[in-house]
Design an enzyme around this catalytic site. Structure first.
Site, PDB file in Angstrom:
ATOM      1  CB  CYS A   8      -0.982  -0.018   1.174  1.00 41.02           C
ATOM      2  SG  CYS A   8      -0.221   0.044   2.813  1.00 41.02           S
ATOM      3  CG  ASN A  11       4.336  -1.651   5.203  1.00 33.57           C
ATOM      4  OD1 ASN A  11       5.431  -1.968   5.645  1.00 33.57           O
ATOM      5  ND2 ASN A  11       3.368  -2.540   5.071  1.00 33.57           N
ATOM      6  CB  CYS A  13      -3.715   1.804   7.060  1.00 31.77           C
ATOM      7  SG  CYS A  13      -3.415   3.373   7.923  1.00 31.77           S
ATOM      8  NE  ARG A  14      -4.557   1.537   1.882  1.00 34.89           N
ATOM      9  CZ  ARG A  14      -4.362   2.245   0.791  1.00 34.89           C
ATOM     10  NH1 ARG A  14      -5.232   2.155  -0.201  1.00 34.89           N
ATOM     11  NH2 ARG A  14      -3.311   3.040   0.674  1.00 34.89           N
ATOM     12  CB  SER A  15       0.184  -3.497   2.812  1.00 38.92           C
ATOM     13  OG  SER A  15       1.065  -2.585   3.402  1.00 38.92           O
ATOM     14  CG  ASP A 126      -5.165   5.915   2.417  1.00 42.64           C
ATOM     15  OD1 ASP A 126      -5.197   5.580   3.614  1.00 42.64           O
ATOM     16  OD2 ASP A 126      -4.267   6.602   1.912  1.00 42.64           O
TER      17      ASP A 126
HETATM   18  P1  4NP Z   1      -1.776   2.843   4.096  1.00 35.91           P
HETATM   19  O1  4NP Z   1      -2.376   4.207   4.653  1.00 35.91           O
HETATM   20  O2  4NP Z   1      -1.215   3.141   2.729  1.00 35.91           O
HETATM   21  O3  4NP Z   1      -2.934   1.936   4.043  1.00 35.91           O
HETATM   22  O4  4NP Z   1      -0.709   2.411   5.082  1.00 35.91           O
HETATM   23  C1  4NP Z   1      -1.641   5.397   4.690  1.00 35.91           C
HETATM   24  C2  4NP Z   1      -0.753   5.625   5.714  1.00 35.91           C
HETATM   25  C3  4NP Z   1      -0.065   6.824   5.770  1.00 35.91           C
HETATM   26  C4  4NP Z   1      -0.288   7.783   4.813  1.00 35.91           C
HETATM   27  C5  4NP Z   1      -1.176   7.550   3.788  1.00 35.91           C
HETATM   28  C6  4NP Z   1      -1.859   6.355   3.724  1.00 35.91           C
HETATM   29  N1  4NP Z   1       0.385   9.019   4.887  1.00 35.91           N
HETATM   30  O5  4NP Z   1       0.079   9.914   4.074  1.00 35.91           O
HETATM   31  O6  4NP Z   1       1.262   9.209   5.768  1.00 35.91           O
END
Ligand code: 4NP
Length: 157
Positions: A8, A11, A13-15, A126
């Site tokens: 994702c 790294n 939240c989702r992955s 997201d």
């Molecule tokens: P992820 O979510 O891609 O599912 O881990 C996010 C985590 C952090 C950010 C964006 C999405 N960020 O902008 O810091």
């Protein structure tokens, strides 16, 4: 070993949620010796951090372990090392394809929800700014289940 990498943006939240959920499914089916699981982010902002609180809460609520999971940024070598590189959304997919300009690994790269054809959405949204971690869990669960079926079928496991 069949190597699966979930990808994702951050790294956190989702992955990592997909990593934890898929690892549990693999363990429950007695396939830990055959399938290894990891996750990585296209961005490097959260490197070294544990999963986001929203992800931890969702996993804890279902008794799914996430110990040992810390954020890391994807490296070009990951495209060589892994057999299934599974993106959460179209942006992640585009980012992965930029790391593979010759398309040498294109056949390994997919979207998680490609494995959940019954789902009415193609991307895992997201949750970082929306807090919609329960929705993410439902999609991740469906995608992981389909992915495991797919791998079992392809490798006759
Ligand atoms: P992820 O979510 O891609 O599912 O881990 C996010 C985590 C952090 C950010 C964006 C999405 N960020 O902008 O810091």
């Amino acid at each position: 070993m069949i190597r699966v990498l979930f990808v994702c943006l951050g790294n956190i939240c989702r992955s990592p949620m997909a990593e934890a959920v898929f690892r549990k499914m693999v363990e429950d089916e007695g396939l830990s010796g055959k399938i290894s699981v990891d996750s990585a982010g296209l961005g490097g902002w959260h490197v070294g951090e544990p999963p986001h609180r929203g992800t931890r809460r969702v996993l804890e609520g279902r008794g799914i372990r996430y110990d040992g999971i810390t954020a890391r940024q994807i490296a070009r070598g990951d495209l060589e090392r892994f057999d299934y590189i599974v993106a959460m959304d179209e942006d992640n997919l585009a980012g992965l394809r930029r790391l593979d300009p010759q398309g040498a690994h294109r056949h390994k790269i997919s979207l998680l929800l490609d494995y959940a054809p019954e789902s009415d959405v193609r991307e895992v949204p997201d949750p970082y700014f929306t807090g919609r971690f329960e929705e993410v869990y439902r999609l991740v669960e469906a995608g992981c289940r389909g992915l495991l079926e797919h791998i079992r079928h392809e490798h006759r496991l």
